[in-house]
Write a protein that holds these residues in place. Structure first.
Motif, short mmCIF file in Angstrom:
data_model
loop_
_atom_site.label_atom_id
_atom_site.label_comp_id
_atom_site.label_asym_id
_atom_site.label_seq_id
_atom_site.Cartn_x
_atom_site.Cartn_y
_atom_site.Cartn_z
N SER A 96 0.83 -1.20 0.00
CA SER A 96 0.00 0.00 0.00
C SER A 96 0.87 1.25 0.00
O SER A 96 2.05 1.21 0.34
N VAL A 97 0.25 2.37 -0.38
CA VAL A 97 0.95 3.66 -0.38
C VAL A 97 1.50 3.94 1.02
O VAL A 97 2.66 4.33 1.19
N LEU A 98 0.66 3.71 2.01
CA LEU A 98 1.08 3.96 3.39
C LEU A 98 2.30 3.13 3.74
O LEU A 98 3.26 3.62 4.35
N GLU A 99 2.29 1.88 3.30
CA GLU A 99 3.42 1.02 3.68
C GLU A 99 4.69 1.37 2.91
O GLU A 99 5.79 1.24 3.43
N ASN A 100 4.52 1.84 1.68
CA ASN A 100 5.69 2.31 0.93
C ASN A 100 6.44 3.37 1.72
O ASN A 100 7.66 3.33 1.85
N VAL A 101 5.70 4.32 2.27
CA VAL A 101 6.33 5.41 3.01
C VAL A 101 6.77 4.92 4.39
O VAL A 101 7.83 5.32 4.90
#
Lengths: 251, 332
Positions: A96-101
């Motif tokens: 997820s986008v959140l996990e990428n960051v």
């Protein structure tokens, strides 16, 4: 003169007889907005890869805040405040986008190697990641896998990951490459709003964008610096017109 | 700027909630306990299945999570089996400490071999993992004075577990022993894959270039998980030695490396439970097919694998996921 955020001295890289970086002397001042331009194959991305340590220079020095980092690993350079984005999306596509960051922030905070008793620390990391997404206005996509986002949104994640590292020097490799114009405005806007204390080196082909953002411009041709100056100086330079600006009509 | 309606869990909560135990995760354990009571004559096969689940689980940590493709995982299984076996054949008959030693020895081999070979990628890495198995196989073969060589290691003496539970001829103690060890390993593996360390491994699998660019010590992380995985594989090997009270050269072969890979892929890699599905499915299919079609059973196993890799890349669990997804869509 104050110490630059990033400096290279006589930086060289050759593959056999081909010199892809040719005695590059370069200074990026603290808090600068500096553009690196040049025709295709001029060695712009190579220059970034030399600075970040993806490539080893054949000779020369790379100074980050005055400290020679040429012998350090990529990790060590990141830890010293060097962040980058990639010309072609280099993301954790299945996450997820959140996990990428989150992955980036976990590395920066030094909790990414933990297995036991990490729940509290991990929550703080995830919360910081989410706050960053909110600031970049991509929080509504936080839980979507990156590969399901349109390309322009993925470009924002590309920058978000780098910002999660809280870099002192940020190298942006064509942040708006391949993005349709309306969306590229969002990316531009984001680059313009980057914290003033970050020194930004941006590679870009779009001249309007370069002249809008940059305080200084370095023109790279065939691995060497052709000229460096303010946007006005570069625009007035005959050699630059010849090798570069004249070509943009072909785009 | 973003305003979210109240009482909806935040994305951060949703991200962290993954670590919570879901009811379905108790299913394998319920089945394992039920088997103990329902099929008392099948416990030796059951024990072997539990051991293969542990072995496949250890492989999942490096293959499914960290993305290290290996044909050398039997190296650690073999080191563990021989460590436990040699100890038990030479007077060290206490099983739990023997099992710890098996894990430690395998872990040491994991650190040393991993440190060297994990600098390479792709086919080179694959060949090197294979080379480690061949070398250890030949070492075990040549060191017959201590390993028994091609005749196998004999004369193991395994004491009652905790001084109280004899390894009986029906395999009850062995089954429960293997089940308890597998349970502990699962608890640890589950904690690991949801930890920041585990997520960083997934990051390495998804995009190693970016992991370097965010300052991750990639090589160190890979060596760490390789060693952890080796410890668990060594414990699986040690369990096999202790519960069968014999060690043959087949514990450290290419075939065993390939076999465990097949089991994991069959169940579904990178999801922690692929091992729990793939190993039993493979071994039960093998058991049934070998009885009903003793000549061509391997053909059917091969066909099964071809179908899985062609039509169900996520393995059996991937199919289950797809079916659930479809059911949810149809209900809407």
């Amino acid at each position: 003169m104050s110490r630059p955020a990033l400096e290279t001295r006589e930086l060289n890289k050759s593959f056999g007889a081909l010199a892809v970086a040719n005695n590059i002397d370069f200074r990026l001042e603290v808090g600068a907005r500096h553009a690196l331009i040049g025709p295709n194959g001029a060695g712009k991305t190579t220059f970034i890869n030399l600075i970040t340590g993806r490539l080893q220079p054949s000779s020369g020095r790379i100074l980050l805040a005055g400290e020679d980092i040429a012998g350090l690993s990529q990790e060590a350079r990141v830890k010293r405040g060097l962040g980058r984005t990639f010309q072609i999306n280099t993301l954790f596509r299945g996450l997820s986008v959140l996990e990428n960051v989150t992955l980036a922030i976990a590395e920066r905070q030094g909790v990414a190697g933990g297995i036991f008793r990490v729940a509290g620390a991990y929550r703080r990391v995830a919360e910081e990641a989410y706050a960053l997404l909110e600031r970049l206005r991509i929080a509504e996509d936080a839980l979507k896998p990156v590969r399901e986002l349109p390309y322009g949104r993925q470009r924002l994640v590309e920058i978000a990951i780098a910002l999660g590292l809280k870099p002192k020097v940020l190298l942006l490799d064509e942040p708006a490459a391949g993005v349709p114009t309306p969306e590229s405005a969002i990316i531009l806007d984001l680059v313009e709003r980057l914290p003033a204390e970050i020194a930004v080196l941006i590679i870009e082909h779009d001249m309007d964008l370069v002249f809008r953002l940059a305080q200084r411009i370095t023109v790279l041709v065939q691995g060497g610096v052709l000229v460096e100056g303010t946007p006005a100086e570069i625009a007035a330079d005959a050699r630059v017109r010849e090798v570069y600006l004249g070509e943009r009509r072909h785009d | 700027m973003a305003t979210s309606p109240p009482k909806v869990p935040s994305p951060v909560d949703i991200l962290l909630r993954r670590r919570r135990l879901r009811p379905i995760e108790t299913l394998p354990w319920a089945i394992a306990v039920a088997v103990y009571f329902a099929f008392p004559t099948y416990l030796p096969l059951g024990t072997e299945i539990l051991i293969m689940v542990l072995f496949a689980l250890s492989l999942d940590l490096i293959l499914g999570y960290a993305g290290i493709v290996t044909l050398g995982h039997a190296a650690f299984f073999g080191v563990g089996a021989y460590t436990a076996g040699i100890l038990a054949a030479n007077g060290w008959s206490e099983p739990t400490s023997g099992l710890v030693a098996a894990g430690l020895m395998a872990g040491i081999v994991g650190v040393v071999s991993g440190f060297i070979i994990l600098r390479t990628h792709g086919v080179t890495l694959l060949m090197l993992t294979l080379a480690v198995v061949f070398m250890l196989h030949e070492a075990a073969n040549k060191a017959g004075f201590i390993t028994g060589g091609a005749d196998g290691l004999q004369g193991m003496v395994v004491d009652p577990l905790f001084g109280a539970f004899r390894f009986d001829m029906f395999g009850r103690t062995a089954y429960l022993y293997a089940l308890a060890v597998l349970f502990l390993a699962w608890l640890f593996a589950r904690l690991l894959v949801h930890s920041p360390f585990g997520r960083s491994l997934t990051g390495i699998r998804e995009n190693v270039t970016r992991m370097h660019a965010i300052g991750s010590p990639v090589h160190r992380r890979l060596v760490a998980i390789y060693a952890i995985s080796a410890v668990l594989a060594g414990i699986a090997g040690g369990l096999l030695a202790q519960t069968t009270q014999a060690v043959a050269l087949t514990v450290v072969t290419f075939e065993r490396s390939g076999g465990i890979l097949v089991m994991l892929i069959l169940g579904g890699a990178g999801r922690l439970y692929g091992a729990f599905v793939g190993a039993p499915a493979f071994m039960l299919a093998q058991d049934t097919l070998a009885k009903s079609d003793p000549v061509y059973w391997l053909f059917w196993i091969g066909l099964m694998l071809v179908l899985v890799v062609m039509f169900a890349r996520g393995g059996i669990l991937g199919l289950v996921d797809a079916a659930l997804h479809l059911a949810r869509r149809l209900r809407r």
